[in-house]
Design a protein around this motif. Structure first.
Motif, mmCIF file in Angstrom:
data_model
loop_
_atom_site.group_PDB
_atom_site.id
_atom_site.type_symbol
_atom_site.label_atom_id
_atom_site.label_comp_id
_atom_site.label_asym_id
_atom_site.label_seq_id
_atom_site.Cartn_x
_atom_site.Cartn_y
_atom_site.Cartn_z
ATOM 1 N N ILE A 6 0.974 -1.524 0.133
ATOM 2 C CA ILE A 6 -0.107 -0.015 -0.030
ATOM 3 C C ILE A 6 0.882 1.298 0.307
ATOM 4 C CG2 ILE A 6 -1.418 1.344 1.343
ATOM 5 C CD1 ILE A 6 -3.239 -1.324 2.439
ATOM 6 N N ARG A 7 1.382 1.546 -1.563
ATOM 7 C CA ARG A 7 1.935 3.222 -0.987
ATOM 8 C C ARG A 7 1.061 4.174 -0.604
ATOM 9 N NH1 ARG A 7 2.598 -0.986 -4.633
ATOM 10 N NH2 ARG A 7 5.013 -0.647 -5.809
ATOM 11 N N LYS A 8 -0.001 4.595 -0.894
ATOM 12 C CA LYS A 8 -1.182 5.376 -0.603
ATOM 13 C C LYS A 8 -2.543 5.198 0.052
ATOM 14 C CE LYS A 8 -0.129 10.069 -2.917
ATOM 15 N NZ LYS A 8 -0.402 10.934 -3.753
ATOM 16 N N VAL A 9 -2.817 6.112 0.499
ATOM 17 C CA VAL A 9 -4.179 5.987 2.129
ATOM 18 C C VAL A 9 -4.939 7.193 1.113
ATOM 19 C CG1 VAL A 9 -5.711 5.156 3.418
ATOM 20 C CG2 VAL A 9 -3.368 4.699 2.883
ATOM 21 N N ALA A 10 -6.173 7.141 0.840
ATOM 22 C CA ALA A 10 -7.190 8.137 0.634
ATOM 23 C C ALA A 10 -8.365 7.977 1.969
ATOM 24 C CB ALA A 10 -7.812 8.091 -0.155
ATOM 25 N N VAL A 11 -8.325 8.784 2.550
ATOM 26 C CA VAL A 11 -9.099 8.822 3.638
ATOM 27 C C VAL A 11 -10.845 9.781 3.068
ATOM 28 C CG1 VAL A 11 -9.603 9.149 6.314
ATOM 29 C CG2 VAL A 11 -7.656 8.335 5.416
ATOM 30 N N LEU A 12 -11.499 8.927 3.465
ATOM 31 C CA LEU A 12 -12.556 10.046 2.936
ATOM 32 C C LEU A 12 -13.422 10.375 4.074
ATOM 33 C CD1 LEU A 12 -14.448 7.669 0.206
ATOM 34 C CD2 LEU A 12 -12.324 9.515 0.141
ATOM 35 N N LYS A 83 -8.181 11.672 -7.477
ATOM 36 C CA LYS A 83 -6.603 11.560 -6.861
ATOM 37 C C LYS A 83 -7.071 9.829 -6.427
ATOM 38 C CE LYS A 83 -4.540 15.875 -5.769
ATOM 39 N NZ LYS A 83 -3.125 15.474 -5.899
ATOM 40 N N LEU A 84 -8.003 10.107 -6.077
ATOM 41 C CA LEU A 84 -9.033 8.623 -5.502
ATOM 42 C C LEU A 84 -7.775 7.245 -6.322
ATOM 43 C CD1 LEU A 84 -12.544 8.576 -4.668
ATOM 44 C CD2 LEU A 84 -10.338 8.520 -3.321
ATOM 45 N N ALA A 85 -7.942 7.720 -8.005
ATOM 46 C CA ALA A 85 -6.935 6.431 -8.886
ATOM 47 C C ALA A 85 -5.787 6.672 -8.337
ATOM 48 C CB ALA A 85 -7.328 6.643 -9.650
ATOM 49 N N GLU A 86 -5.424 6.460 -7.529
ATOM 50 C CA GLU A 86 -3.627 7.473 -7.172
ATOM 51 C C GLU A 86 -3.743 6.759 -5.854
ATOM 52 O OE1 GLU A 86 -3.120 10.823 -5.894
ATOM 53 O OE2 GLU A 86 -2.663 12.028 -7.782
ATOM 54 N N HIS A 111 -13.884 6.280 -9.501
ATOM 55 C CA HIS A 111 -12.572 6.575 -9.429
ATOM 56 C C HIS A 111 -12.580 5.980 -8.626
ATOM 57 C CE1 HIS A 111 -14.049 10.721 -10.851
ATOM 58 N NE2 HIS A 111 -15.089 11.103 -10.289
ATOM 59 N N ILE A 112 -11.976 4.730 -8.253
ATOM 60 C CA ILE A 112 -11.465 3.989 -8.005
ATOM 61 C C ILE A 112 -10.338 2.711 -8.317
ATOM 62 C CG2 ILE A 112 -11.795 1.742 -5.730
ATOM 63 C CD1 ILE A 112 -13.808 3.570 -4.293
ATOM 64 N N ARG A 113 -9.467 2.397 -8.600
ATOM 65 C CA ARG A 113 -8.455 1.870 -8.872
ATOM 66 C C ARG A 113 -8.955 0.316 -9.149
ATOM 67 N NH1 ARG A 113 -3.545 2.904 -6.813
ATOM 68 N NH2 ARG A 113 -3.207 0.835 -6.818
ATOM 69 N N PRO A 114 -8.866 -0.559 -10.243
ATOM 70 C CA PRO A 114 -9.594 -1.636 -10.603
ATOM 71 C C PRO A 114 -9.104 -2.946 -9.306
ATOM 72 C CG PRO A 114 -9.292 -0.665 -12.323
ATOM 73 C CD PRO A 114 -8.902 -0.428 -11.502
ATOM 74 N N ASP A 115 -7.627 -2.339 -8.507
ATOM 75 C CA ASP A 115 -6.899 -2.831 -8.072
ATOM 76 C C ASP A 115 -6.947 -2.410 -6.277
ATOM 77 O OD1 ASP A 115 -5.124 -1.049 -8.578
ATOM 78 O OD2 ASP A 115 -3.431 -2.714 -8.397
ATOM 79 N N ALA A 116 -7.545 -1.370 -6.890
ATOM 80 C CA ALA A 116 -7.582 -1.172 -4.962
ATOM 81 C C ALA A 116 -8.609 -0.764 -4.157
ATOM 82 C CB ALA A 116 -7.866 0.749 -5.426
ATOM 83 N N ILE A 117 -8.459 -1.509 -2.792
ATOM 84 C CA ILE A 117 -8.938 -1.790 -1.452
ATOM 85 C C ILE A 117 -10.328 -0.500 -1.406
ATOM 86 C CG2 ILE A 117 -9.131 -2.712 1.024
ATOM 87 C CD1 ILE A 117 -6.689 -4.308 0.151
ATOM 88 N N PHE A 118 -11.719 -0.643 -0.743
ATOM 89 C CA PHE A 118 -12.304 0.326 -0.563
ATOM 90 C C PHE A 118 -12.954 -0.432 1.026
ATOM 91 C CE2 PHE A 118 -17.058 2.214 -1.004
ATOM 92 C CZ PHE A 118 -16.521 3.537 -0.339
ATOM 93 N N ALA A 119 -13.078 0.011 1.847
ATOM 94 C CA ALA A 119 -13.307 0.089 2.776
ATOM 95 C C ALA A 119 -14.409 1.088 4.126
ATOM 96 C CB ALA A 119 -12.278 -0.404 4.054
ATOM 97 N N THR A 120 -14.699 0.362 5.140
ATOM 98 C CA THR A 120 -15.765 1.563 5.627
ATOM 99 C C THR A 120 -15.648 1.086 7.472
ATOM 100 O OG1 THR A 120 -18.148 2.219 6.331
ATOM 101 C CG2 THR A 120 -17.762 0.117 5.818
ATOM 102 N N ASN A 121 -14.715 2.582 7.867
ATOM 103 C CA ASN A 121 -14.791 2.251 9.557
ATOM 104 C C ASN A 121 -15.922 2.899 9.718
ATOM 105 O OD1 ASN A 121 -12.344 2.580 11.580
ATOM 106 N ND2 ASN A 121 -13.662 4.653 11.726
ATOM 107 N N THR A 122 -17.322 1.475 9.815
ATOM 108 C CA THR A 122 -18.094 2.113 10.738
ATOM 109 C C THR A 122 -17.588 1.058 12.112
ATOM 110 O OG1 THR A 122 -20.578 1.749 10.133
ATOM 111 C CG2 THR A 122 -19.108 0.324 9.619
ATOM 112 N N SER A 123 -18.777 1.427 12.988
ATOM 113 C CA SER A 123 -18.567 1.382 14.631
ATOM 114 C C SER A 123 -20.153 0.118 14.472
ATOM 115 C CB SER A 123 -18.728 1.759 15.627
ATOM 116 O OG SER A 123 -20.023 2.635 15.105
ATOM 117 N N GLY A 124 -20.857 0.095 13.365
ATOM 118 C CA GLY A 124 -21.671 -1.166 13.793
ATOM 119 C C GLY A 124 -22.715 -1.072 13.001
ATOM 120 N N LEU A 125 -22.779 -0.019 11.685
ATOM 121 C CA LEU A 125 -23.985 -0.605 10.193
ATOM 122 C C LEU A 125 -23.153 -1.509 9.834
ATOM 123 C CD1 LEU A 125 -23.648 3.206 9.099
ATOM 124 C CD2 LEU A 125 -25.358 2.065 10.811
#
Length: 794
Positions: A6-12, A83-86, A111-125
């Motif tokens: 993982i070279r770069k992270v995006a936080v939404l 920039k999400l593609a980075e 805009h999310i790259r085909p090999d990137a991971i998409f994760a949610t920081n949820t406490s319970g949803l």
């Protein structure tokens, strides 16, 4: 097989959690793009920039060093979404509103790259419901990754797959979270509030229920539910204030909305008094009033009967304290249950109901009992998880007591204990922990990342490996593991309380180094449990000091210096592997090792000024040498530029706020290794020792002709002290102690620019140390520290 990097992270989302997750990624040398909505006025990145400014002000700091913030790039969705593609990992951390999250997913997914991971920081949803908002192509790369607040300091991360999450992706992400970010991962099931919050929030609700039922005060309950029962100082109600009463109510509502048929469903509601506080904006610590508030220096607590605040005076009854001090868990729980005292009945009730709850829900909320216990230890700071506590107290006896209370209508719910409870002697054993869903024992994860944890945390009842002793003395144990690395590089651990350094430890370290030089390729000084060392054992020198035997005390100091020098000049690399505190003499051992491997959350400092002394295990000497070496590389050749900040750190007994901060303070060398997961430091330390040995490493030669600042340097540092005394910042004795440090750092009362030897510097610092020992005020400080554990400023 390609490497997962993982070279770069995006936080939404640049709220409290999002900004701090971004900060911790930056701590770990991972650059971050932090997104939020564009500001309605002024700089479009204004929301994120304000969040970044806020990071610099928070205490404890989410930033390992202040400069980390420069590696977080401010962005907004309107201008920078491309920039999400980075980014290789995108972590969504916006507010806990399902519709808001789904709207954002629709916006960012293209805009999310085909090999990137998409994760949610949820406490319970629900992760599966959130996954429905992702395109089909993104779902295999979508999961939940629930950090606990504050993300830098809380060990737990819950990793939650959706139905379609790619299994190798989860394994790779778990490795990244574990090693790069230093987290302890629990794989969770997609059930409301997952593992830790599900159990932890129920535990809080049970405490609230029994508080009201028994008519106890909030402060009284906090006095009972903190360290006395192995939980954090913030206990229950203070924890709610710190988390935020609105946040607490939101997490409770998740259970209210999603668990209507649960046996405990009637308790899944915020009490009326909690709702009333929220309605008037008393949300806890963030609004300076909640269940508790501070009036001047006095802590006040909400009194429901009086409908107002009163001074906080609640405390545990002597009878209950006596029961809790019983070291036999079976006897302790039997006494709590048998006692008629309301506090004892309260404690039995909250333990009984949490045991009941986790037994009934194990099958649906966790993969096994170990995950629940670790989740509560890592996420809520409990010393033992609920299953561990139950098993330690006698599995069958507690099960029978719970069943009896259920039958008599005393428990919070009437659901019977599952049959498996009565078929077993516990849930943890040498081979692993019980899984109710699998109806079998499950071992630990076999992911390669965990091979780096030679001595991982264990649960009660699990097999614990201690290694094979090679040699042992009163003060130390030299031991090895059976693998090939262990056979070449043994470990040295201190046996003293808090790993304090006394004569037995000093002699033991020197003997262990001789044995390592004779028979092995290196040596690692490592403590199985933090701290690394709190420094000199003052208790051992107390009788000698009281007898006025200063000749013996000088010999003790000389032996301390000899030990530091033995570490520095050993013919095989002696690596210090540090987690937790390394103070005073412990810090000096680290400074003298050719390489230190240090957990990020290590707090290192030369704190001798707190007891009216100066570093004399070679610490002042080592700083004088480093200052001379650093100055030689500058154009100005001004020693004082290097010595002044060092001097202030010693004079003020400063302690680093992280391992990276220790590098800034000069306590660690630039090539010392910072490791984010404390469970990996022994592995990394041994590998470093072997790499140094294989590269034909030799200890540095003792420097000759070290230039020192001498009298002029001492005078310069004294000028700083004069201003501090006159300003009332330090006492006259603080001045004397600090001046002694100045003399040691500057090489003594000699001509500035004089060239001296390492031995000379050791002699100077030892002489200054012993002179301070002879003063009445230093003796008072030492006595006060031994009596109270706190420094005296006399």
């Amino acid at each position: 097989m390609s490497n997962f990097i993982i070279r770069k992270v995006a936080v939404l989302g640049a709220g409290v959690m999002g900004a701090q997750i971004a900060a911790h990624c930056a701590n770990a040398e991972v650059p971050v793009v932090l997104f939020d909505l564009p500001a309605k006025e002024g700089d479009p990145n204004g929301i994120v920039k304000r969040a970044l400014d806020g990071l610099k002000k928070l205490e404890p700091s989410p930033l390992a060093t202040a400069d980390r913030v420069q590696y977080i790039e401010a962005a907004n969705y309107d201008q920078h979404i491309a920039k999400l593609a980075e980014c290789d990992l995108i972590i969504e951390a916006i507010a806990e509103r399902m519709e808001w999250k789904l709207d954002l997913y629709a916006k960012v997914a293209p805009h999310i790259r085909p090999d990137a991971i998409f994760a949610t920081n949820t406490s319970g949803l629900s992760i599966n419901k959130l996954a429905e908002g992702c395109p089909d192509s993104l779902r295999p790369r979508f999961c939940g990754v629930h950090f606990f607040n504050p993300p830098r300091y809380m060990s737990l991360v819950e990793l939650i797959p959706c139905k379609g999450t790619d299994a190798p992706l989860l394994d790779n992400l778990e490795a990244f979270l574990t090693t790069t970010l230093g987290k302890s991962v629990v794989r969770a099931i997609d059930t409301p509030n997952f593992v830790a919050n599900r159990v932890g929030v129920f535990s809080i609700l049970a405490v609230m229920h029994h508080t009201q039922r028994m008519g106890l005060g909030f402060d009284e309950v906090d006095a009972l539910t903190g360290p006395l029962i192995g939980r954090p100082k913030s206990a229950t109600y203070r924890t709610a204030d710190v988390v935020g009463l609105d946040t607490m109510a939101h997490v409770i509502k998740t259970m209210t909305d999603n668990l209507p048929n649960d046996p405990w469903a009637q308790y899944y509601a915020a009490p009326q008094w909690l709702q009333a506080l929220i309605a008037k904006g008393a949300l806890g610590q963030k609004t300076k009033a909640g269940i508790f508030r501070k009036q001047g220096k006095q802590i006040q607590v909400l009194d429901l009967a009086a409908q107002d605040y009163r001074d906080s005076t609640g405390k545990p009854a002597d009878e209950v304290v006596a029961i809790l001090k019983n070291r036999n868990p079976a006897e302790k729980f039997a006494q709590l249950r048998a006692s008629a005292h309301p506090q004892a009945q309260f404690l039995w009730a909250i333990f009984r109901d949490i045991f009941h709850y986790v037994a009934v829900h194990l099958e649906t909320i966790a993969n096994n009992a170990r995950d629940i216990d670790f989740a509560m230890r890592w996420g809520f700071g409990w010393q033992q998880g609920p299953f561990e506590t139950w098993q330690a107290a006698g599995w069958k006896a507690i099960a029978d007591a719970i069943a009896a209370d259920i039958a008599e209508g005393k428990a919070m719910a009437s659901a019977p204990l599952p049959a498996w409870v009565f078929e077993r002697e516990g849930v943890h054993e040498a081979a692993g922990s019980y899984s109710s869903s699998a109806k079998a024992i499950q071992g630990r994860s076999m992911l390669p990342v965990y091979s780096r944890q030679l001595f991982p945390e264990r649960v009660f009842g699990e097999a614990e490996e201690r290694g094979t002793t090679i040699w042992e003395s009163e003060g130390v144990r030299m031991w090895t593991t059976g693998d090939e690395d262990g056979k070449r590089v043994p470990v040295l651990s201190f046996k003293s309380k808090m790993c304090a350094v006394g004569a037995d430890v000093l002699d033991g370290v020197q003997e262990a180094i001789k044995r390592a030089e004779r028979d092995y390729d290196g040596l690692v000084i490592w403590q199985p449990k933090p701290p690394f060392s709190v420094g000199a054992n003052l208790q051992q020198i107390k009788p000698v000091l009281e007898a006025g035997d200063f000749a013996t005390l000088e010999q003790v100091v000389a032996n301390f210096q000899a030990t530091s020098m033995a570490i520095k000049y050993a013919k095989v690399p002696v690596i210090t592997a540090v987690a937790g505190m390394a103070l005073g003499g412990g810090c000096e051992f680290v400074m003298h090792s050719p390489r230190a491997v240090v957990a990020l959350e290590s707090y290192i400092g030369l704190v001798e000024a707190g007891v009216g002394l100066i570093p004399a295990g070679g610490g002042c000497k080592e700083f004088a040498i480093r200052a001379a070496q650093a100055t030689a590389r500058t154009a100005t050749n001004d020693l004082m530029l290097i010595l002044q900040p060092v001097f202030m750190a010693i004079a003020m007994a400063n302690v680093s706020k992280s391992a990276k901060n220790a590098k800034e303070l000069g306590l660690l060398k630039q090539d010392d290794v910072v490791v984010f997961n404390a469970n990996e430091i022994l592995h990394v330390a041994r590998k470093n020792a072997l790499a140094m040995y294989e590269s034909a490493w030799r200890p540095a030669l003792s420097p000759a002709g070290i230039p020192v600042a001498g009298r002029n340097g001492i005078a310069t540092l004294e000028m700083m002290l004069v201003n501090m005394v006159e300003g009332g910042m330090i006492s006259p004795h603080d001045y004397k102690v600090a001046r002694s440090a100045a003399v040691a750092l500057c090489g003594g009362e000699i001509e500035s620019g004089s060239l001296v030897s390492e031995k000379w510097l050791l002699d100077v610092e030892r002489a200054q140390f012993v002179d301070l020992l002879k003063t009445e005020k230093t003796q008072q400080r030492i006595a006060h520290m031994l009596e109270t554990g706190k420094p005296l400023r006399n």
